[in-house]
Scaffold this motif. Structure first.
Motif, short mmCIF file in Angstrom:
data_model
loop_
_atom_site.label_atom_id
_atom_site.label_comp_id
_atom_site.label_asym_id
_atom_site.label_seq_id
_atom_site.Cartn_x
_atom_site.Cartn_y
_atom_site.Cartn_z
N PHE A 129 0.84 -1.20 0.00
CA PHE A 129 0.00 0.00 0.00
C PHE A 129 0.87 1.25 0.00
N PHE A 130 1.89 1.27 0.87
CA PHE A 130 2.77 2.44 0.96
C PHE A 130 3.43 2.73 -0.38
N LEU A 131 3.88 1.70 -1.11
CA LEU A 131 4.55 1.90 -2.39
C LEU A 131 3.61 2.55 -3.41
N VAL A 132 2.36 2.08 -3.45
CA VAL A 132 1.39 2.69 -4.36
C VAL A 132 1.13 4.14 -3.93
N TYR A 133 1.06 4.35 -2.63
CA TYR A 133 0.84 5.70 -2.10
C TYR A 133 1.98 6.64 -2.49
N ILE A 134 3.21 6.24 -2.21
CA ILE A 134 4.35 7.15 -2.39
C ILE A 134 4.64 7.42 -3.87
#
Length: 266
Positions: free
Chosen positions: A87-92
């Motif tokens: 999730f964090f990777l898609v977010y960032i």
């Protein structure tokens, strides 16, 4: 573990403070990208998935102008393979905080886990040996900074550098798209700007597969994780026992670190 005073038996057997070094080390001789070491200790935070993701965040923000980023990681599922990280990777990659168009993760196959970071950690170990006595966190920072002939960038994490990243994925969506999907089988993963999905491979030879894994309400409007507001702390009794054991051999200007450690509430 701090303090590191291997010549004193009473220091070795005392309850000591755990320190962490999440290192991002370039493959080969890349002069523009020296090792980047993210440092913290257990008095501030631990080594759960949200802590490791916060270290990834620090690294990506440091290299905010890089257009395409590739990382090689080990297969530790709790730290380098989890839905909160995905999730964090898609977010960032969809944020304005960095310029990356793609972030690409490669996972080593079991039994083939030697990484550039291993060599760097060996250099840190040698630096600690040369330092002889490592009393506090500042001494540890100095040892890391002086490793690799001083060609190291360090980020010492503060409390507000840690965010409480969560897993915002939909199990039902994942099962509908790929009933046989197993996180442990992923060998490659990629996220792209303007896309709120991830791409993955089960082996390095196959074609990319797309996985729409986010909860519907978070597609296009991804929430940032809240900042951690309270440190983990360190037990006051352990500090007192430690200073009782080695206080007589510890310089006064090092005791201040221990006396000011946030207290753990039990």
């Amino acid at each position: 573990m701090l303090p590191r005073l291997e010549m004193f038996k009473k220091a070795i057997f005392a309850s000591r403070l755990i320190v962490y070094n999440e290192s991002f080390v370039p493959v080969g001789k890349i002069r523009d990208f020296p090792p980047f070491a993210v440092l913290w200790h257990e008095g501030i935070s631990g080594r759960h998935q949200e802590d490791i993701i916060s270290a990834f965040n620090a690294f990506l923000l440091h290299h905010r102008d890089v257009r395409n980023i590739t990382l090689w990681l080990d297969n530790c599922s709790s730290q380098n393979k989890n839905w909160a990280l995905f999730f964090f990777l898609v977010y960032i990659v969809n944020s304005t905080s960095i310029s990356a168009e793609t972030i690409h993760l490669n996972y080593f196959e079991p039994g083939h886990t030697f990484m550039s970071a291993d060599s760097f950690h060996h250099q840190v170990e040698e630096s600690l040996k040369r330092q002889v006595k490592t009393y506090d966190f500042a001494d540890f920072e100095k040892a890391v900074q002086s490793s690799n002939k001083g060609k190291v960038q360090i980020k010492s994490m503060k409390l507000n550098d840690f965010q409480l990243w969560k897993s915002l994925h939909s199990v039902s969506k994942i099962k509908k798209q790929d009933p046989s999907f197993t996180m442990s089988k992923i060998t490659e993963l990629m996220v792209k700007r303007t896309e709120f999905v991830m791409y993955y491979k089960r082996n390095f030879e196959e074609e990319w597969k797309k996985l729409d894994f986010l909860l519907k309400k978070h597609i296009g409007e991804m929430p940032t994780a809240p900042i951690k507001t309270a440190p983990n702390g360190f037990e006051r009794q352990k500090v007192e026992n430690l200073l009782k054991a080695v206080g007589s051999i510890m310089p006064g200007n090092r005791k201040e670190f221990w006396e000011k450690l946030p207290e753990k509430v039990i």
